[in-house]
Write a protein that holds these residues in place. Sequence first.
Motif, PDB file in Angstrom:
ATOM      1  N   GLU A  78       0.869  -1.181   0.000  1.00 12.34           N
ATOM      2  CA  GLU A  78       0.000   0.000   0.000  1.00 12.34           C
ATOM      3  C   GLU A  78       0.899   1.223   0.000  1.00 12.34           C
ATOM      4  O   GLU A  78       2.027   1.181   0.484  1.00 12.34           O
ATOM      5  N   LYS A  79       0.424   2.317  -0.547  1.00 17.39           N
ATOM      6  CA  LYS A  79       1.206   3.545  -0.526  1.00 17.39           C
ATOM      7  C   LYS A  79       1.293   4.089   0.891  1.00 17.39           C
ATOM      8  O   LYS A  79       0.368   3.919   1.692  1.00 17.39           O
ATOM      9  N   THR A  80       2.405   4.745   1.194  1.00 13.51           N
ATOM     10  CA  THR A  80       2.496   5.466   2.460  1.00 13.51           C
ATOM     11  C   THR A  80       1.760   6.794   2.300  1.00 13.51           C
ATOM     12  O   THR A  80       1.674   7.334   1.198  1.00 13.51           O
ATOM     13  N   GLN A 107       3.602  15.834   3.262  1.00 12.24           N
ATOM     14  CA  GLN A 107       4.273  16.167   2.010  1.00 12.24           C
ATOM     15  C   GLN A 107       5.317  15.124   1.594  1.00 12.24           C
ATOM     16  O   GLN A 107       5.852  14.394   2.430  1.00 12.24           O
ATOM     17  N   ASP A 108       5.579  15.065   0.292  1.00 13.46           N
ATOM     18  CA  ASP A 108       6.652  14.240  -0.271  1.00 13.46           C
ATOM     19  C   ASP A 108       6.559  12.793   0.214  1.00 13.46           C
ATOM     20  O   ASP A 108       5.586  12.114  -0.073  1.00 13.46           O
ATOM     21  N   LYS A 109       7.536  12.349   0.976  1.00 13.44           N
ATOM     22  CA  LYS A 109       7.572  10.947   1.419  1.00 13.44           C
ATOM     23  C   LYS A 109       6.819  10.731   2.721  1.00 13.44           C
ATOM     24  O   LYS A 109       6.894   9.643   3.310  1.00 13.44           O
ATOM     25  N   ASN A 110       6.111  11.768   3.200  1.00  9.73           N
ATOM     26  CA  ASN A 110       5.361  11.728   4.465  1.00  9.73           C
ATOM     27  C   ASN A 110       6.133  11.036   5.589  1.00  9.73           C
ATOM     28  O   ASN A 110       7.179  11.525   5.967  1.00  9.73           O
ATOM     29  N   CYS A 111       5.689   9.922   6.103  1.00  4.64           N
ATOM     30  CA  CYS A 111       6.337   9.302   7.270  1.00  4.64           C
ATOM     31  C   CYS A 111       7.837   9.093   7.053  1.00  4.64           C
ATOM     32  O   CYS A 111       8.641   9.217   7.992  1.00  4.64           O
ATOM     33  N   LEU A 112       8.198   8.793   5.814  1.00  4.37           N
ATOM     34  CA  LEU A 112       9.594   8.485   5.510  1.00  4.37           C
ATOM     35  C   LEU A 112      10.470   9.727   5.425  1.00  4.37           C
ATOM     36  O   LEU A 112      11.681   9.623   5.234  1.00  4.37           O
ATOM     37  N   ASN A 113       9.874  10.903   5.556  1.00 10.81           N
ATOM     38  CA  ASN A 113      10.683  12.118   5.665  1.00 10.81           C
ATOM     39  C   ASN A 113      11.505  12.116   6.943  1.00 10.81           C
ATOM     40  O   ASN A 113      12.565  12.742   7.009  1.00 10.81           O
ATOM     41  N   PRO A 117      12.058   3.041   7.389  1.00 10.74           N
ATOM     42  CA  PRO A 117      11.053   1.980   7.440  1.00 10.74           C
ATOM     43  C   PRO A 117      11.600   0.666   7.989  1.00 10.74           C
ATOM     44  O   PRO A 117      10.821  -0.233   8.320  1.00 10.74           O
ATOM     45  N   HIS A 118      12.910   0.565   8.087  1.00 12.39           N
ATOM     46  CA  HIS A 118      13.519  -0.703   8.489  1.00 12.39           C
ATOM     47  C   HIS A 118      14.175  -0.650   9.866  1.00 12.39           C
ATOM     48  O   HIS A 118      13.755  -1.358  10.778  1.00 12.39           O
ATOM     49  N   LEU A 126      14.200   7.029  13.836  1.00 12.99           N
ATOM     50  CA  LEU A 126      14.388   8.287  13.118  1.00 12.99           C
ATOM     51  C   LEU A 126      15.631   8.224  12.228  1.00 12.99           C
ATOM     52  O   LEU A 126      16.575   7.489  12.515  1.00 12.99           O
ATOM     53  N   LEU A 127      15.626   9.040  11.182  1.00 14.46           N
ATOM     54  CA  LEU A 127      16.754   9.062  10.246  1.00 14.46           C
ATOM     55  C   LEU A 127      17.993   9.723  10.835  1.00 14.46           C
ATOM     56  O   LEU A 127      19.105   9.524  10.348  1.00 14.46           O
TER      57      LEU A 127
END
Length: 246
Positions: A78-80, A107-113, A117-118, A126-127
């Motif tokens: 499913e899309k994020t 916006q953009d990658k939403n949660c992945l901003n 994911p891994h 967090l990144l």
Amino acid sequence: KNDVIHAPVESSDCIDCHDPHQSNNPNLLTESKPQLCYTCHDDLKNASKKKNVHPAFEDDCGNCHMPHNSPNQYLLTEKTPNLCYECHSDIQDEIKLAKTVHLPVKQDKNCLNCHSPHASDNNNILLNTENALCLSCHNDTISTEKGTIPNIKEHLEESSYIHEPVKDNCVNCHKPHASENNFLLSEAFPSKEYVEAKPENFALCFECHDSELLTEKRTETATNFRNRSEERRVGKECRSRWSPYH
């Protein structure tokens, strides 16, 4: 239409993943997941050793990815952010009902901003560390429908004194996803310059500070903002001098 095809499927190498005769694994897989996925995605095998691992990733790559084809990038089921909301429905509800929603969430990658994911060595996958992550966006002037947010990173670097909660972690005062308060604050703080001098109007401050500094005429204890027991000489209003907007 399934636009994204898994490389082994596209090259008709079914036996890269399936045993044609028998297997101890479901779907005749040559190995159990996620170890099977790691035979090609060795970077994710290294990610699985990080300090914080997403439970969905640790359990089974198939929780988020289709094994053969998908209409979504990265073979996602499913899309994020809808994929994320399948588990994190509390965040979805928070965003739906909130007065203020953090722009990266939408916006953009939403949660992945902000999140891997891994896996990550940082809290909440967090990144980057909290403040470094926030300042990676707030290192420039940002225009919004409510006004202009100045360059927070520059403001902090040029300041001779920084509020301790800010140095510690931005989320001491701000919610990362959405909030009922202005500026994504976790508790109430005035958006206007002059407001009634009531503790509930400055609830954010009184998460750390003693509200007696506002309510008591004289005090020996609530002296962080006052000259010891000197009588409070504030009228019916207090001035709120801080705002992130021009």
